[in-house]
Design a protein around this motif. Sequence first.
Motif, PDB file in Angstrom:
ATOM      1  N   GLN A   1       0.846  -1.198   0.000  1.00 48.22           N
ATOM      2  CA  GLN A   1       0.000   0.000   0.000  1.00 48.22           C
ATOM      3  C   GLN A   1       0.881   1.248   0.000  1.00 48.22           C
ATOM      4  OE1 GLN A   1      -3.516   1.952   2.815  1.00 48.22           O
ATOM      5  NE2 GLN A   1      -2.718  -0.077   3.266  1.00 48.22           N
ATOM      6  N   PRO A   2       0.705   2.157  -0.943  1.00 50.81           N
ATOM      7  CA  PRO A   2       1.575   3.332  -1.019  1.00 50.81           C
ATOM      8  C   PRO A   2       1.324   4.319   0.119  1.00 50.81           C
ATOM      9  CG  PRO A   2      -0.188   3.520  -2.624  1.00 50.81           C
ATOM     10  CD  PRO A   2      -0.305   2.150  -2.033  1.00 50.81           C
ATOM     11  N   VAL A   3       2.304   5.175   0.340  1.00 51.71           N
ATOM     12  CA  VAL A   3       2.165   6.312   1.245  1.00 51.71           C
ATOM     13  C   VAL A   3       2.215   7.555   0.368  1.00 51.71           C
ATOM     14  CG1 VAL A   3       3.133   7.559   3.210  1.00 51.71           C
ATOM     15  CG2 VAL A   3       3.327   5.063   3.108  1.00 51.71           C
ATOM     16  N   PRO A   4       1.142   8.348   0.297  1.00 54.02           N
ATOM     17  CA  PRO A   4       1.120   9.506  -0.608  1.00 54.02           C
ATOM     18  C   PRO A   4       2.223  10.512  -0.288  1.00 54.02           C
ATOM     19  CG  PRO A   4      -1.087   8.998   0.199  1.00 54.02           C
ATOM     20  CD  PRO A   4      -0.132   8.179   1.008  1.00 54.02           C
TER      21      PRO A   4
ATOM     22  N   THR B   1       8.902   3.017   8.521  1.00 51.25           N
ATOM     23  CA  THR B   1       8.335   4.219   9.127  1.00 51.25           C
ATOM     24  C   THR B   1       9.302   5.388   9.008  1.00 51.25           C
ATOM     25  OG1 THR B   1       7.075   2.862  10.692  1.00 51.25           O
ATOM     26  CG2 THR B   1       7.387   5.173  11.258  1.00 51.25           C
ATOM     27  N   HIS B   2      10.573   5.129   9.249  1.00 51.45           N
ATOM     28  CA  HIS B   2      11.591   6.181   9.125  1.00 51.45           C
ATOM     29  C   HIS B   2      11.709   6.647   7.680  1.00 51.45           C
ATOM     30  CE1 HIS B   2      15.280   8.427   9.708  1.00 51.45           C
ATOM     31  NE2 HIS B   2      15.873   7.702   8.773  1.00 51.45           N
ATOM     32  N   HIS B   3      11.704   5.704   6.740  1.00 52.80           N
ATOM     33  CA  HIS B   3      11.851   6.063   5.330  1.00 52.80           C
ATOM     34  C   HIS B   3      10.726   7.003   4.890  1.00 52.80           C
ATOM     35  CE1 HIS B   3      12.585   5.879   1.091  1.00 52.80           C
ATOM     36  NE2 HIS B   3      13.396   4.828   1.153  1.00 52.80           N
ATOM     37  N   ALA B   4       9.514   6.713   5.325  1.00 50.39           N
ATOM     38  CA  ALA B   4       8.362   7.531   4.926  1.00 50.39           C
ATOM     39  C   ALA B   4       8.247   8.817   5.738  1.00 50.39           C
ATOM     40  CB  ALA B   4       7.079   6.716   5.073  1.00 50.39           C
ATOM     41  N   GLY B   5       9.096   8.955   6.771  1.00 50.90           N
ATOM     42  CA  GLY B   5       8.941  10.041   7.727  1.00 50.90           C
ATOM     43  C   GLY B   5       9.181  11.431   7.183  1.00 50.90           C
TER      44      GLY B   5
ATOM     45  N   THR C   1       3.007  10.928   6.112  1.00 51.26           N
ATOM     46  CA  THR C   1       3.918  10.075   6.851  1.00 51.26           C
ATOM     47  C   THR C   1       3.201   8.784   7.236  1.00 51.26           C
ATOM     48  OG1 THR C   1       3.351  11.149   8.950  1.00 51.26           O
ATOM     49  CG2 THR C   1       5.243  12.019   7.725  1.00 51.26           C
ATOM     50  N   LEU C   2       3.938   7.862   7.844  1.00 52.66           N
ATOM     51  CA  LEU C   2       3.401   6.557   8.186  1.00 52.66           C
ATOM     52  C   LEU C   2       3.446   6.351   9.692  1.00 52.66           C
ATOM     53  CD1 LEU C   2       2.476   3.669   7.351  1.00 52.66           C
ATOM     54  CD2 LEU C   2       4.901   3.077   7.124  1.00 52.66           C
ATOM     55  N   ASN C   3       2.317   5.955  10.271  1.00 51.48           N
ATOM     56  CA  ASN C   3       2.275   5.586  11.681  1.00 51.48           C
ATOM     57  C   ASN C   3       2.810   4.169  11.813  1.00 51.48           C
ATOM     58  OD1 ASN C   3       1.302   4.550  14.267  1.00 51.48           O
ATOM     59  ND2 ASN C   3       0.059   6.408  14.372  1.00 51.48           N
ATOM     60  N   ILE C   4       3.764   3.955  12.714  1.00 53.00           N
ATOM     61  CA  ILE C   4       4.402   2.648  12.807  1.00 53.00           C
ATOM     62  C   ILE C   4       3.405   1.541  13.119  1.00 53.00           C
ATOM     63  CG2 ILE C   4       5.002   2.842  15.261  1.00 53.00           C
ATOM     64  CD1 ILE C   4       7.694   1.459  14.498  1.00 53.00           C
ATOM     65  N   SER C   5       2.306   1.853  13.771  1.00 53.31           N
ATOM     66  CA  SER C   5       1.308   0.829  14.073  1.00 53.31           C
ATOM     67  C   SER C   5       0.642   0.296  12.812  1.00 53.31           C
ATOM     68  CB  SER C   5       0.247   1.379  15.033  1.00 53.31           C
ATOM     69  OG  SER C   5      -0.460   2.460  14.448  1.00 53.31           O
ATOM     70  N   ASN C   6       0.773   1.035  11.710  1.00 49.56           N
ATOM     71  CA  ASN C   6       0.201   0.607  10.424  1.00 49.56           C
ATOM     72  C   ASN C   6       1.253   0.066   9.463  1.00 49.56           C
ATOM     73  OD1 ASN C   6      -2.362   1.532  11.276  1.00 49.56           O
ATOM     74  ND2 ASN C   6      -1.876   3.617  10.591  1.00 49.56           N
ATOM     75  N   ALA C   7       2.487  -0.084   9.919  1.00 51.78           N
ATOM     76  CA  ALA C   7       3.580  -0.449   9.012  1.00 51.78           C
ATOM     77  C   ALA C   7       3.328  -1.781   8.322  1.00 51.78           C
ATOM     78  CB  ALA C   7       4.902  -0.490   9.777  1.00 51.78           C
TER      79      ALA C   7
ATOM     80  N   GLY D   1       6.992  10.053   0.268  1.00 54.04           N
ATOM     81  CA  GLY D   1       6.059   9.171  -0.430  1.00 54.04           C
ATOM     82  C   GLY D   1       6.680   7.820  -0.706  1.00 54.04           C
ATOM     83  N   MET D   2       5.889   6.773  -0.618  1.00 58.74           N
ATOM     84  CA  MET D   2       6.318   5.417  -0.950  1.00 58.74           C
ATOM     85  C   MET D   2       5.358   4.865  -1.983  1.00 58.74           C
ATOM     86  SD  MET D   2       8.869   5.207   1.214  1.00 58.74           S
ATOM     87  CE  MET D   2       9.324   3.491   0.974  1.00 58.74           C
ATOM     88  N   GLU D   3       5.883   4.108  -2.956  1.00 53.56           N
ATOM     89  CA  GLU D   3       5.057   3.585  -4.037  1.00 53.56           C
ATOM     90  C   GLU D   3       4.942   2.074  -3.958  1.00 53.56           C
ATOM     91  OE1 GLU D   3       5.585   5.256  -8.002  1.00 53.56           O
ATOM     92  OE2 GLU D   3       7.128   6.577  -7.182  1.00 53.56           O
ATOM     93  N   THR D   4       3.826   1.562  -4.444  1.00 59.26           N
ATOM     94  CA  THR D   4       3.660   0.118  -4.525  1.00 59.26           C
ATOM     95  C   THR D   4       4.774  -0.475  -5.387  1.00 59.26           C
ATOM     96  OG1 THR D   4       1.269   0.278  -4.292  1.00 59.26           O
ATOM     97  CG2 THR D   4       2.126  -1.738  -5.277  1.00 59.26           C
ATOM     98  N   GLY D   5       5.453  -1.468  -4.862  1.00 57.29           N
ATOM     99  CA  GLY D   5       6.569  -2.083  -5.570  1.00 57.29           C
ATOM    100  C   GLY D   5       7.916  -1.583  -5.125  1.00 57.29           C
TER     101      GLY D   5
END
Length: 305
Positions: free
Chosen positions: A90-93, A214-218, A97-103, A222-226
């Motif tokens: 699942q991408p991160v727009p 989580t750190h990478h998206a912090g 950012t990303l909550n670690i509980s959802n990693a 943005g993170m992409e599928t793949g």
Amino acid sequence: MKIPGYSDFYTSLEHCQNCSGEMTKSSNIPKNWRYAPSVYNSRVSSVIPTPTSVRRPKGVYFKDGIDSEPVYGPSRKLDFELEMGYFVSQPVPFGKTLNISNAKEHIFGFVLLNDWSARDHQLFEMRPLGPFHSKGWGTSISNWIVPLEALDPFSCAPNTKQDPPPFDHLRWPGNNDGALDIKLRIKLVRDGKEKQLGTSNLKYLYWTPYQQLTHHAGSGCGMETGDLIGTGTISGSGTDSEGRKTELGCLYEAERTKTDVLPKSANYDGYLEDGDEIILEGWCEKNGKAVLGFGQCRGQITPAQ
């Protein structure tokens, strides 16, 4: 799976301890390493499936040790790195950012990963900016992605307690289940003979994959599928009955710790020779028996062109 981006971490405490000194000009682990996962961007074009061969790269290196006369030519210190990789589902727009509980919801699954390295070229490139060609010319991965759901039964506590405690946004909310117990093995095939070079375990990482992502998206990048994330070399502190290190994740560690892993030769001094094939294997166990495997990540060295 199309890979839009690839980043590689440096988060094994034992690997960092074994490697400190020559590359960093310091015998101490930098303070920042314990406060956030270290990572750099790498190449997607050179991520290759098993069993693609890899050609010995050419580059610039110091002829007779650090800061001696630079020369251009084939690497004489060609190395493997025992890693695992995981794919973003699942991408991160961008801007979020990303909550670690959802990693976990953002990780599809894991593969074995060998981030081939030219250590002599790396020594030349490290200062002042960091590695480039020495780390970006080839990254082998196993062909099957093992979904995270299949690995959930092998969740465990990390092997090493983080000191100082991580920042709140990197603190895993679970109870002793923030790591994965995946056994790893490195083998060499040379002249038709197979030899085990070492073992390790994914749970040895100081910074876990969930903290890494989580750190990478912090930053909001943005993170992409793949997207492919490399865990970094996974080393341990294990020794045999004679006190020799048995959980080294690469040959550079063997050189730095004066551990005999491969015989020294006139041209390669304990590093990989043309024709050598490296095989990485990984599996999970239940009651002492392997119940889930990752196949193999393998690649053979061909001569420089």
